[in-house]
Motif scaffolding. Structure first.
Motif, PDB file in Angstrom:
ATOM      1  N   GLN A 358     -34.290 -24.822  -7.302  1.00  0.00           N
ATOM      2  CA  GLN A 358     -34.335 -24.954  -8.757  1.00  0.00           C
ATOM      3  C   GLN A 358     -33.950 -23.590  -9.338  1.00  0.00           C
ATOM      4  O   GLN A 358     -34.789 -22.706  -9.494  1.00  0.00           O
ATOM      5  N   GLU A 359     -32.650 -23.465  -9.620  1.00  0.00           N
ATOM      6  CA  GLU A 359     -32.086 -22.139  -9.931  1.00  0.00           C
ATOM      7  C   GLU A 359     -31.192 -22.203 -11.160  1.00  0.00           C
ATOM      8  O   GLU A 359     -30.397 -23.123 -11.328  1.00  0.00           O
ATOM      9  N   VAL A 360     -31.345 -21.204 -12.031  1.00  0.00           N
ATOM     10  CA  VAL A 360     -30.491 -21.030 -13.197  1.00  0.00           C
ATOM     11  C   VAL A 360     -30.061 -19.569 -13.227  1.00  0.00           C
ATOM     12  O   VAL A 360     -30.912 -18.666 -13.066  1.00  0.00           O
ATOM     13  N   GLY A 361     -28.765 -19.322 -13.411  1.00  0.00           N
ATOM     14  CA  GLY A 361     -28.328 -17.934 -13.390  1.00  0.00           C
ATOM     15  C   GLY A 361     -26.941 -17.741 -13.960  1.00  0.00           C
ATOM     16  O   GLY A 361     -26.314 -18.659 -14.484  1.00  0.00           O
ATOM     17  N   GLN A 376     -35.071 -18.288  -9.781  1.00  0.00           N
ATOM     18  CA  GLN A 376     -35.000 -19.211  -8.652  1.00  0.00           C
ATOM     19  C   GLN A 376     -36.401 -19.646  -8.230  1.00  0.00           C
ATOM     20  O   GLN A 376     -37.231 -18.826  -7.857  1.00  0.00           O
ATOM     21  N   LYS A 377     -36.624 -20.963  -8.288  1.00  0.00           N
ATOM     22  CA  LYS A 377     -37.881 -21.545  -7.853  1.00  0.00           C
ATOM     23  C   LYS A 377     -37.575 -22.627  -6.825  1.00  0.00           C
ATOM     24  O   LYS A 377     -36.408 -23.004  -6.629  1.00  0.00           O
ATOM     25  N   PHE A 378     -38.619 -23.135  -6.169  1.00  0.00           N
ATOM     26  CA  PHE A 378     -38.435 -24.123  -5.113  1.00  0.00           C
ATOM     27  C   PHE A 378     -39.492 -25.220  -5.226  1.00  0.00           C
ATOM     28  O   PHE A 378     -40.629 -24.957  -5.646  1.00  0.00           O
ATOM     29  N   GLN A 379     -39.093 -26.429  -4.837  1.00  0.00           N
ATOM     30  CA  GLN A 379     -40.062 -27.481  -4.558  1.00  0.00           C
ATOM     31  C   GLN A 379     -40.056 -27.700  -3.050  1.00  0.00           C
ATOM     32  O   GLN A 379     -39.053 -28.115  -2.473  1.00  0.00           O
ATOM     33  N   THR A 380     -41.166 -27.414  -2.410  1.00  0.00           N
ATOM     34  CA  THR A 380     -41.286 -27.530  -0.965  1.00  0.00           C
ATOM     35  C   THR A 380     -42.175 -28.721  -0.632  1.00  0.00           C
ATOM     36  O   THR A 380     -43.346 -28.761  -1.023  1.00  0.00           O
ATOM     37  N   LEU A 381     -41.620 -29.693   0.086  1.00  0.00           N
ATOM     38  CA  LEU A 381     -42.361 -30.900   0.436  1.00  0.00           C
ATOM     39  C   LEU A 381     -43.223 -30.650   1.676  1.00  0.00           C
ATOM     40  O   LEU A 381     -42.828 -29.909   2.580  1.00  0.00           O
ATOM     41  N   GLN A 382     -44.391 -31.293   1.700  1.00  0.00           N
ATOM     42  CA  GLN A 382     -45.325 -31.159   2.819  1.00  0.00           C
ATOM     43  C   GLN A 382     -45.707 -32.559   3.309  1.00  0.00           C
ATOM     44  O   GLN A 382     -46.809 -33.050   3.076  1.00  0.00           O
ATOM     45  N   PRO A 383     -44.808 -33.242   4.041  1.00  0.00           N
ATOM     46  CA  PRO A 383     -45.118 -34.612   4.471  1.00  0.00           C
ATOM     47  C   PRO A 383     -45.996 -34.695   5.709  1.00  0.00           C
ATOM     48  O   PRO A 383     -46.550 -35.759   5.989  1.00  0.00           O
ATOM     49  N   ASP A 384     -46.116 -33.605   6.466  1.00  0.00           N
ATOM     50  CA  ASP A 384     -46.861 -33.653   7.727  1.00  0.00           C
ATOM     51  C   ASP A 384     -48.329 -33.333   7.476  1.00  0.00           C
ATOM     52  O   ASP A 384     -48.655 -32.266   6.940  1.00  0.00           O
ATOM     53  N   PRO A 385     -49.255 -34.232   7.853  1.00  0.00           N
ATOM     54  CA  PRO A 385     -50.681 -33.954   7.633  1.00  0.00           C
ATOM     55  C   PRO A 385     -51.253 -32.898   8.564  1.00  0.00           C
ATOM     56  O   PRO A 385     -52.330 -32.362   8.297  1.00  0.00           O
ATOM     57  N   ASN A 386     -50.546 -32.577   9.636  1.00  0.00           N
ATOM     58  CA  ASN A 386     -51.027 -31.573  10.579  1.00  0.00           C
ATOM     59  C   ASN A 386     -50.797 -30.180   9.998  1.00  0.00           C
ATOM     60  O   ASN A 386     -49.657 -29.787   9.740  1.00  0.00           O
ATOM     61  N   PRO A 387     -51.858 -29.390   9.767  1.00  0.00           N
ATOM     62  CA  PRO A 387     -51.676 -28.046   9.170  1.00  0.00           C
ATOM     63  C   PRO A 387     -50.763 -27.143   9.987  1.00  0.00           C
ATOM     64  O   PRO A 387     -50.125 -26.247   9.438  1.00  0.00           O
ATOM     65  N   ALA A 388     -50.703 -27.381  11.300  1.00  0.00           N
ATOM     66  CA  ALA A 388     -49.861 -26.536  12.141  1.00  0.00           C
ATOM     67  C   ALA A 388     -48.381 -26.711  11.827  1.00  0.00           C
ATOM     68  O   ALA A 388     -47.564 -25.843  12.146  1.00  0.00           O
ATOM     69  N   TYR A 389     -48.023 -27.829  11.213  1.00  0.00           N
ATOM     70  CA  TYR A 389     -46.624 -28.104  10.893  1.00  0.00           C
ATOM     71  C   TYR A 389     -46.335 -27.985   9.403  1.00  0.00           C
ATOM     72  O   TYR A 389     -45.286 -28.414   8.938  1.00  0.00           O
ATOM     73  N   PRO A 394     -42.071 -20.356   0.072  1.00  0.00           N
ATOM     74  CA  PRO A 394     -41.346 -19.104  -0.152  1.00  0.00           C
ATOM     75  C   PRO A 394     -41.789 -18.445  -1.455  1.00  0.00           C
ATOM     76  O   PRO A 394     -42.369 -19.076  -2.336  1.00  0.00           O
ATOM     77  N   TYR A 395     -41.511 -17.152  -1.555  1.00  0.00           N
ATOM     78  CA  TYR A 395     -41.664 -16.472  -2.841  1.00  0.00           C
ATOM     79  C   TYR A 395     -40.562 -16.938  -3.791  1.00  0.00           C
ATOM     80  O   TYR A 395     -39.421 -17.190  -3.376  1.00  0.00           O
ATOM     81  N   GLU A 396     -40.895 -17.028  -5.065  1.00  0.00           N
ATOM     82  CA  GLU A 396     -39.923 -17.417  -6.080  1.00  0.00           C
ATOM     83  C   GLU A 396     -39.496 -16.191  -6.876  1.00  0.00           C
ATOM     84  O   GLU A 396     -40.273 -15.242  -7.043  1.00  0.00           O
ATOM     85  N   ARG A 397     -38.256 -16.220  -7.336  1.00  0.00           N
ATOM     86  CA  ARG A 397     -37.686 -15.085  -8.076  1.00  0.00           C
ATOM     87  C   ARG A 397     -37.706 -15.405  -9.564  1.00  0.00           C
ATOM     88  O   ARG A 397     -37.006 -16.308 -10.004  1.00  0.00           O
ATOM     89  N   GLU A 398     -38.490 -14.622 -10.321  1.00  0.00           N
ATOM     90  CA  GLU A 398     -38.653 -14.894 -11.762  1.00  0.00           C
ATOM     91  C   GLU A 398     -38.698 -13.594 -12.562  1.00  0.00           C
ATOM     92  O   GLU A 398     -39.779 -13.166 -12.959  1.00  0.00           O
ATOM     93  N   PRO A 399     -37.568 -12.965 -12.810  1.00  0.00           N
ATOM     94  CA  PRO A 399     -36.185 -13.270 -12.420  1.00  0.00           C
ATOM     95  C   PRO A 399     -35.720 -12.280 -11.357  1.00  0.00           C
ATOM     96  O   PRO A 399     -36.488 -11.468 -10.840  1.00  0.00           O
ATOM     97  N   GLN A 400     -34.389 -12.293 -11.114  1.00  0.00           N
ATOM     98  CA  GLN A 400     -33.726 -11.330 -10.244  1.00  0.00           C
ATOM     99  C   GLN A 400     -32.456 -10.849 -10.915  1.00  0.00           C
ATOM    100  O   GLN A 400     -31.714 -11.638 -11.503  1.00  0.00           O
ATOM    101  N   VAL A 401     -32.213  -9.534 -10.812  1.00  0.00           N
ATOM    102  CA  VAL A 401     -30.955  -8.940 -11.275  1.00  0.00           C
ATOM    103  C   VAL A 401     -30.403  -8.122 -10.119  1.00  0.00           C
ATOM    104  O   VAL A 401     -31.072  -7.224  -9.602  1.00  0.00           O
ATOM    105  N   ASN A 402     -29.175  -8.452  -9.706  1.00  0.00           N
ATOM    106  CA  ASN A 402     -28.558  -7.802  -8.548  1.00  0.00           C
ATOM    107  C   ASN A 402     -27.149  -7.378  -8.920  1.00  0.00           C
ATOM    108  O   ASN A 402     -26.411  -8.126  -9.566  1.00  0.00           O
TER     109      ASN A 402
END
Length: 783
Positions: A358-361, A376-389, A394-402
């Motif tokens: 989810q990025e705008v720039g 830059q932001k992210f939607q991270t899905l967690q379908p596995d009920p096992n915590p080990a998986y 990630p860290y999100e960038r709010e904002p970044q200038v490069n």
């Protein structure tokens, strides 16, 4: 009216010839006029001549109003300025249009030819044959009863009750059949009430059609179109169907897409979809393109009966030219829940995307500078009920200038500058690599290199300086951090290149061979700084491979700089085709010597090691289309191969393919395997028309199949059928099983889901059977 040349046959009634020569101002010749090119016709006072060509050529078309008309027959009769009657193998030819029949009555005043008995019309890439016809020669308008027709541009043909030739190269069929099969092998055919073909616009549209497969009607459509060109037209696309077991729900998955051609630079595709056990889903894809912007919008919505909620997905990709050198962009995607992709998505290779960007720039480029600013932001899905998986957020960038600047060969120097300022935020729980909730990081890197290049050696010294500043906020109960780190780096890359004629290998490869020997030494120095208290915003271990062992930093990202006093020695030998330069074989061996021992690690200090693992790699492209690639990593402390990867492929000819690979990785601390998998895949003919395709990926640690694909392809004269089954492991507790089927009626359409992309993802080198008829030569069936 165009000039007309009458070419009687040799059995012409000679007694009547003198009177015929005066009819309507026609002139006669005994030449083989059918081979006379229009542009080579000489003035009346010169005899006609044949021009010999050394190859077949497609001549430019002469306009009909100036093109001559040639006729021939066994008998010729007529009345001056009124009619002439051609009887017995009668032919009228003008430009690329040929009219044939048993008897042709031609009226010069009306330019109409009545054809009776074995009527034939040949025009460009179309042909029509029927019992009788009436055709206006110049306008090429008229009709023919009960024709057998052939449309060679699309490789199809059939029968019709009647065909009418109208103005603007339009052809109208009534009560027709159509197929791309040979008449003696009519496996499938289409019956329709009507079909209109517009040759100028390359369109063919019909109504009330029924598709028959082995004489069984299998599909009715009120409107259809044939693929006569590459132009876009609104209409239904090939429906897709399959049967799947996803998320505990089994059933049919049917989609009937509809394409809407909104404008030359805009279109839309609707995807109404039925999922048995879940309900009806509607999807849409809208594409647009303009001088200053382009983009794609996708959306899906489903009232899922099995899930008990409305489920949806949305995506937007847009690029906008704002000003000269300035481009704005959006890359945004989101789904309704963690299980959406596993339950409703269509993964092709068994790898499910569970992180949505989810990025705008905006980007700006000028005079060697490239500037990026974004959120830059992210939607991270967690379908596995096992915590080990569970997937680490990630860290999100709010904002970044490069900002980056690069200039090569500036007074012999390569100069680069990079600066960056980013605010990072984190929405997950604390972890060993997530010790800070949010923070600011700024860094600047400057480097100068001076390459010395010759055909026999190269030497590149390089100096760089990196400064980084942190101001971060920790999780509750921890202390804040404000720190600056500045580290210089010096590196020296050098190598020699020796080359010789490898006469001893010429016989093995059946060609002239060159062999090289390329020793390389790479030295890098970076002083040590303690960095374990710094965050890991975007940094990970870079891994260990042939390319990484000759790099300045063993980390990928901007939060860790390895302390270096290392020199890497390696040697590469290549075997080259002396005539083409194709690389037939490459072998490399390399090892890094650490004179002080690296201490900087990702989360803790490392135990210094003086010598790295020994790396060796081999890549071959042998004659006979046999390829072999392998990499091994040998650890001297445990005296074991801690990493080994081998891939082989054999492709003797088209659609004959076998791939095999094996990968094993062990942890040198306890010598236990962390990855141990093998994979087999291929495509091979079983008979002349049957092909088998398969992939088998097995994990030896978990003792389970990770991905399995098996299928068959059948190539008939005018249709292709594919059946593919796939089973893969989504999570530790969830697997997906699917079956796909497709029938391609060559030159018409395909029914079923298209598994070609699925097979290509799973079987490298796969070549599908062409769903289209072979192209027709303009000289094929020439008359």
């Amino acid at each position: 009216m165009p000039k007309t040349f009458i070419v009687p046959s040799f059995i012409l009634d000679i007694k009547r010839l003198p009177s015929l020569l005066q009819v309507g101002g026609f002139c006669a010749s005994f030449s083989l006029a059918s081979m006379v090119l229009a542009q080579d016709v000489l003035p009346k006072e010169d005899p006609l001549k044949l021009k010999l060509e050394d190859q077949l050529l497609v001549r430019p078309v002469v306009p009909d109003d100036v093109a001559p008309t040639f006729t021939s027959s066994k008998q010729l009769d007529g009345v001056m300025d009124r009619q002439m009657r051609l009887e017995g193998d009668a032919v009228i030819r003008r430009n690329r249009t040929v009219i044939k029949g048993d008897v042709i009555t031609y009226d010069p005043d009306t330019d109409i030819a009545d054809v009776d008995g074995h009527a034939t019309l040949l025009k460009d890439s179309t042909s029509f044959k029927g019992p009788k016809a009436k055709i206006k020669v110049d306008a090429q308008e008229g009709w023919m009863d009960e024709p057998d027709y052939e449309l060679r541009d699309i490789g199809g043909g059939g029968k019709a009750r009647r065909v009418e030739f109208k103005e603007d190269n339009e052809i109208e069929f009534e009560k027709l059949t159509y197929s791309t099969c040979r008449p003696e092998n009519l496996d499938w055919y289409l019956t329709a009430s009507r079909m209109d073909v517009e040759q100028d616009t390359q369109t063919a549209v019909g109504t009330n059609a029924v598709l028959h497969f082995f004489e069984v009607p299998i599909l009715y459509t009120p409107v259809f179109s044939l693929p006569t060109g590459s132009g876009r037209r609104s209409g239904f696309l090939s429906p897709t169907y399959g049967r799947a077991s996803r998320g505990g729900v089994k059933g049919w998955d049917i989609t009937v897409p509809y394409y809407v051609n909104l404008a030359p630079n805009r279109d839309m595709t609707l995807f109404p979809r039925y999922l048995e056990g879940r309900g009806e889903q509607l999807g849409v894809e809208y594409r647009y393109l303009d001088r200053n912007y382009t983009g794609v919008v996708t959306a899906e919505v489903l009232d899922d009966v099995a899930y008990g909620k409305n489920r949806w997905a949305f995506g937007l990709k847009h690029t906008q030219n704002i000003a000269n050198g300035l481009v704005g962009y959006t890359d945004y995607s989101k789904v309704s829940d963690d299980m959406y992709v596993d339950d409703l998505g269509k993964s092709l290779n068994g790898v499910v995307n569970r992180q949505f960007n989810q990025e705008v720039g905006a980007r700006y480029g000028y005079a060697g500078w490239n500037i990026l600013t974004r959120v830059q932001k992210f939607q991270t899905l967690q379908p596995d009920p096992n915590p080990a998986y569970q997937v680490l957020l990630p860290y999100e960038r709010e904002p970044q200038v490069n900002a980056k600047y690069l200039r090569n060969n500036w007074n012999g120097l390569n100069v680069s500058v990079e600066t960056d300022a980013t605010r990072f935020t984190y929405k997950g729980l604390a972890a060993s690599s997530r010790t800070f909730k949010e923070g600011n990081r700024a860094y600047a890197t400057t480097s100068v290199a001076r390459p010395f290049m010759t055909p026999g050696y190269y030497l590149t010294p390089k100096v760089s300086l990196r400064t980084t500043q942190y101001s971060v906020d920790p999780f509750p109960g921890q202390t804040d951090l404000n720190r600056n780190v500045a580290l210089p780096t010096f590196s020296l890359d050098s190598g020699l290149i020796f080359e010789r004629d490898a006469l001893e290998l010429n016989t093995l490869f059946s060609r002239n061979i060159l062999m090289t020997l390329e020793p390389r030494a790479f030295y890098v120095y970076t002083p040590y700084r303690y960095q374990n208290d710094l965050p890991l915003f975007d940094t990970a271990d870079a891994g260990f491979g042939i390319s990484q062992i000759f790099s300045e930093n063993s980390f990928a990202g901007n939060d860790r700089i390895a302390d270096n006093n290392k020199v890497t020695f390696g040697v590469t030998s290549r075997v080259l085709d002396a005539d083409t330069g194709i690389e037939r074989m490459r072998a490399t061996i390399a090892q890094r010597i650490d004179m002080d021992g690296q201490r900087v690690g990702l989360t803790t200090e490392q135990t210094p090691v003086k010598r790295s693992d020994l790396l060796a790699g081999l890549s071959t492209r042998l004659v006979g289309n046999f390829n072999l690639d392998g990499v091994v990593q040998y650890n001297e402390q445990v005296s074991k191969l801690v990493q080994q990867s081998v891939t082989a492929s054999y492709r003797p000819e088209l659609r004959k393919l076998i791939n095999a690979s094996y990968k094993r990785v062990i942890n040198p601390v306890d010598t236990k395997a962390t990855s141990d998998q093998y994979e087999l895949s291929g495509q091979w003919p079983i008979t002349r028309q049957w092909y088998g395709i398969a992939r088998y990926n097995f994990d030896l640690i978990s003792n389970q199949v990770l991905n399995r694909v098996a299928g068959l392809e059948y190539d008939a004269d005018c249709w292709v059928v594919r059946v593919v089954h796939r089973h893969y492991q989504n999570t530790s507790v969830l697997s997906t099983s699917e079956i796909y089927m497709q029938i391609d009626f060559k030159g018409f359409t395909g029914l079923g889901s298209n598994p070609i992309n699925l097979i290509r993802f799973n079987i490298p080198g796969y070549e599908p059977i062409s769903p289209n008829p072979a192209p027709i030569s303009p000289f094929e069936s020439y008359e």
